[in-house]
Scaffold this motif. Structure first.
Motif, short mmCIF file in Angstrom:
data_model
loop_
_atom_site.label_atom_id
_atom_site.label_comp_id
_atom_site.label_asym_id
_atom_site.label_seq_id
_atom_site.Cartn_x
_atom_site.Cartn_y
_atom_site.Cartn_z
N MET A 241 0.64 -1.47 0.11
CA MET A 241 0.48 0.66 0.00
C MET A 241 0.93 1.26 0.66
N ALA A 242 0.41 2.26 -0.47
CA ALA A 242 0.88 3.55 -0.65
C ALA A 242 1.47 4.12 0.73
N THR A 243 2.09 5.15 0.55
CA THR A 243 2.57 5.76 1.92
C THR A 243 1.59 7.16 2.37
N THR A 244 0.94 7.23 1.67
CA THR A 244 0.15 8.50 0.86
C THR A 244 -1.48 8.67 2.24
N ALA A 245 -1.69 9.82 2.86
CA ALA A 245 -3.05 9.23 4.18
C ALA A 245 -4.02 8.59 2.47
N LEU A 246 -4.37 8.83 1.44
CA LEU A 246 -5.02 7.69 0.87
C LEU A 246 -4.27 6.66 0.25
N ALA A 247 -4.94 5.49 0.13
CA ALA A 247 -4.44 4.44 -1.35
C ALA A 247 -5.43 3.73 -2.03
N CYS A 248 -5.08 3.59 -2.95
CA CYS A 248 -6.21 2.91 -3.54
C CYS A 248 -5.63 1.33 -4.05
N VAL A 249 -6.24 0.57 -3.62
CA VAL A 249 -6.05 -0.75 -3.56
C VAL A 249 -6.69 -1.57 -4.24
N PRO A 250 -6.27 -2.47 -5.37
CA PRO A 250 -5.48 -2.66 -6.61
C PRO A 250 -4.98 -1.56 -6.88
N ALA A 251 -3.69 -0.85 -6.80
CA ALA A 251 -2.97 1.22 -7.08
C ALA A 251 -2.53 0.94 -9.04
N VAL A 252 -3.32 -0.46 -9.47
CA VAL A 252 -3.66 -0.19 -10.74
C VAL A 252 -4.85 -1.45 -11.36
N CYS A 253 -5.31 -0.45 -12.88
CA CYS A 253 -6.65 -0.99 -13.49
C CYS A 253 -6.35 -2.34 -14.19
N PRO A 254 -6.38 -3.34 -14.61
CA PRO A 254 -6.32 -4.24 -15.65
C PRO A 254 -7.56 -4.18 -16.41
N ILE A 255 -8.04 -3.62 -16.82
CA ILE A 255 -9.56 -4.03 -17.80
C ILE A 255 -8.62 -3.38 -18.94
N SER A 256 -9.01 -4.79 -19.75
CA SER A 256 -8.50 -4.59 -21.05
C SER A 256 -9.35 -3.62 -22.04
N ALA A 257 -8.19 -3.90 -23.27
CA ALA A 257 -9.40 -2.31 -24.61
C ALA A 257 -10.71 -3.54 -24.88
N ALA A 258 -11.68 -4.14 -24.60
CA ALA A 258 -12.43 -4.68 -25.12
C ALA A 258 -13.54 -4.16 -24.26
N GLY A 259 -12.83 -3.78 -22.71
CA GLY A 259 -13.86 -3.18 -21.78
C GLY A 259 -14.24 -3.73 -20.85
N GLY A 260 -14.57 -3.85 -19.31
CA GLY A 260 -15.63 -4.93 -18.26
C GLY A 260 -14.99 -3.81 -17.45
N LYS A 261 -15.53 -4.00 -16.30
CA LYS A 261 -15.23 -3.64 -14.59
C LYS A 261 -14.09 -3.49 -13.66
N SER A 262 -13.66 -3.06 -13.17
CA SER A 262 -12.81 -3.60 -12.17
C SER A 262 -12.84 -3.00 -10.36
N GLN A 263 -13.05 -3.36 -9.77
CA GLN A 263 -13.01 -3.11 -8.08
C GLN A 263 -12.26 -2.81 -7.36
N HIS A 264 -12.41 -1.58 -7.09
CA HIS A 264 -10.96 -0.72 -6.03
C HIS A 264 -11.72 -0.56 -4.92
N LYS A 265 -10.65 -0.33 -3.66
CA LYS A 265 -10.89 0.20 -2.09
C LYS A 265 -10.09 1.41 -2.09
N LEU A 266 -10.65 2.72 -1.40
CA LEU A 266 -9.88 3.75 -1.40
C LEU A 266 -9.78 3.69 0.00
N VAL A 267 -8.26 3.48 0.85
CA VAL A 267 -8.54 2.91 1.79
C VAL A 267 -7.90 4.25 2.74
#
Length: 116
Positions: free
Chosen positions: A1-27
């Motif tokens: 996790m990052a050392t900032t006050a707010l972190a995004c987990v996961p920090a990279v969004c792996p959606i392909s160019a064909a489209g889709g959805k990705s779930q993340h958490k802001l911590v």
């Protein structure tokens, strides 16, 4: 996790160019309540829900990134954050001109890696 006050987990969004959805958490990783605003370098192909939100101390917020089919590019999300008072429930005004500056603010970057 990052050392900032707010972190995004996961920090990279792996959606392909064909489209889709990705779930993340802001911590929230600090001792203050934080408001956030999400900006995107490519609003034609990406959508984010929610765009604004508040994350209490020690908690997290869900973030959903959606991509429609399109040519892959080096896109990114920028998540702005700022400390807010305990009674703040609406984050949108925090990021408007004229709102009092926050003692704790910053941004994090999420790489949107749309490989073919």
């Amino acid at each position: 996790m990052a050392t900032t006050a707010l972190a995004c987990v996961p920090a990279v969004c792996p959606i392909s160019a064909a489209g889709g959805k990705s779930q993340h958490k802001l911590v929230n990783q600090c001792g203050a309540k934080l408001a956030f605003k999400v900006k995107c370098s490519n609003n034609s192909n990406y959508g984010v829900n929610p765009v604004y939100g508040v994350v209490p101390v020690g908690e997290q917020a869900s973030l959903e990134i959606t991509r429609v089919k399109g040519k892959p590019k080096g896109d990114k999300l920028i998540i702005l954050f700022a400390e807010v008072a305990d009674d703040v429930t609406d984050a949108a005004p925090v990021f408007q001109p004229g709102y009092p500056p926050s003692p704790l603010s910053g941004e994090i970057v999420v790489k949107l890696s749309a490989a073919e």
